[in-house]
Scaffold this motif. Structure first.
Motif, short mmCIF file in Angstrom:
data_model
loop_
_atom_site.label_atom_id
_atom_site.label_comp_id
_atom_site.label_asym_id
_atom_site.label_seq_id
_atom_site.Cartn_x
_atom_site.Cartn_y
_atom_site.Cartn_z
N LEU A 207 51.97 -8.44 36.33
CA LEU A 207 51.27 -8.43 35.05
C LEU A 207 51.43 -7.05 34.41
O LEU A 207 51.85 -6.10 35.09
N GLU B 260 43.85 -15.39 35.50
CA GLU B 260 43.93 -13.94 35.69
C GLU B 260 42.92 -13.26 34.77
O GLU B 260 42.75 -13.68 33.62
N GLY C 216 47.18 -18.87 29.76
CA GLY C 216 46.80 -17.47 29.70
C GLY C 216 47.93 -16.53 30.10
O GLY C 216 48.13 -15.49 29.46
N MET C 217 48.64 -16.89 31.15
CA MET C 217 49.76 -16.04 31.59
C MET C 217 50.83 -15.95 30.51
O MET C 217 51.32 -14.87 30.19
N THR D 45 49.76 -14.00 27.45
CA THR D 45 49.75 -12.57 27.75
C THR D 45 51.16 -11.99 27.81
O THR D 45 51.42 -10.91 27.28
N THR E 70 43.10 -12.75 30.64
CA THR E 70 44.06 -13.62 29.95
C THR E 70 43.29 -14.62 29.09
O THR E 70 42.18 -15.03 29.45
#
Length: 179
Positions: free
Chosen positions: A25, A171, A81-82, A85, A174
């Motif tokens: 990340l 995460e 979310g990943m 992001t 996110t």
């Protein structure tokens, strides 16, 4: 919430360390999903071999549109979310487009993007394409790209199953699929 399988923690074993430290990340952490799957070297190897995040026959934007639509349609909040992001900004996918992909607004997509989104919807709804649906996709995408689209939808449905089965939390920091 803790995942049902205890995730790997650094330092990682030699057989997974190079791939774990390559996939981080923005803050340098390895995603929880990867650390859970990485507990099985065989599962991790199969996962990264099939991830489709390498340069492929689709543009990065088309790939991400397919992933976002899949995530939204199946409620895969972790993946939403990943990708929001890590990829939305890089692919010029703005907030209005994210809302539309989540089914919470409209967007005037290009003809190929509209065909891509319709293909994702048909695959999720019906698990196949009618002749008409396939013809629409084939009008805009080569056979190699068509296979990539179908594989993306299938792969990210599998990721959603892994996340749900093992209770892997999103995460921290996110975004979630728009409600």
């Amino acid at each position: 919430m803790s995942p049902r399988i205890v995730p790997l923690a650094p330092p990682y074993a030699d057989d997974v360390a190079p791939s774990m430290t390559r996939r981080t990340l923005p803050d340098g952490r390895t995603p929880m999903l990867f650390r859970v799957i990485g507990t099985s070297p065989r599962a991790w190897g199969k996962f990264i071999a099939g991830s489709l995040l390498d340069p492929g026959p689709l543009s990065m934007r088309a790939r991400e549109l397919a992933i976002f639509r899949t995530a939204a349609r199946i409620g895969a909040d972790y993946e939403w979310g990943m990708h929001a992001t890590l990829f939305a900004e890089r692919c010029a996918i703005d907030e209005a487009q994210l809302l539309a992909l989540a089914g919470k607004g409209d967007h005037d997509w290009t003809a190929d993007e509209a065909a891509l989104i319709a293909t994702v919807d048909a695959l999720i709804d019906d698990r196949h394409l009618s002749d008409t649906q396939h013809a629409r996709m084939a009008e805009h995408f080569t056979p190699e790209q068509q296979l990539e689209i179908v594989q993306l939808v299938g792969f990210y449905q599998a990721v959603g199953l892994i996340v749900g089965a093992f209770a892997i939390p999103p995460e921290p920091g996110t975004p979630h699929i728009p409600a």
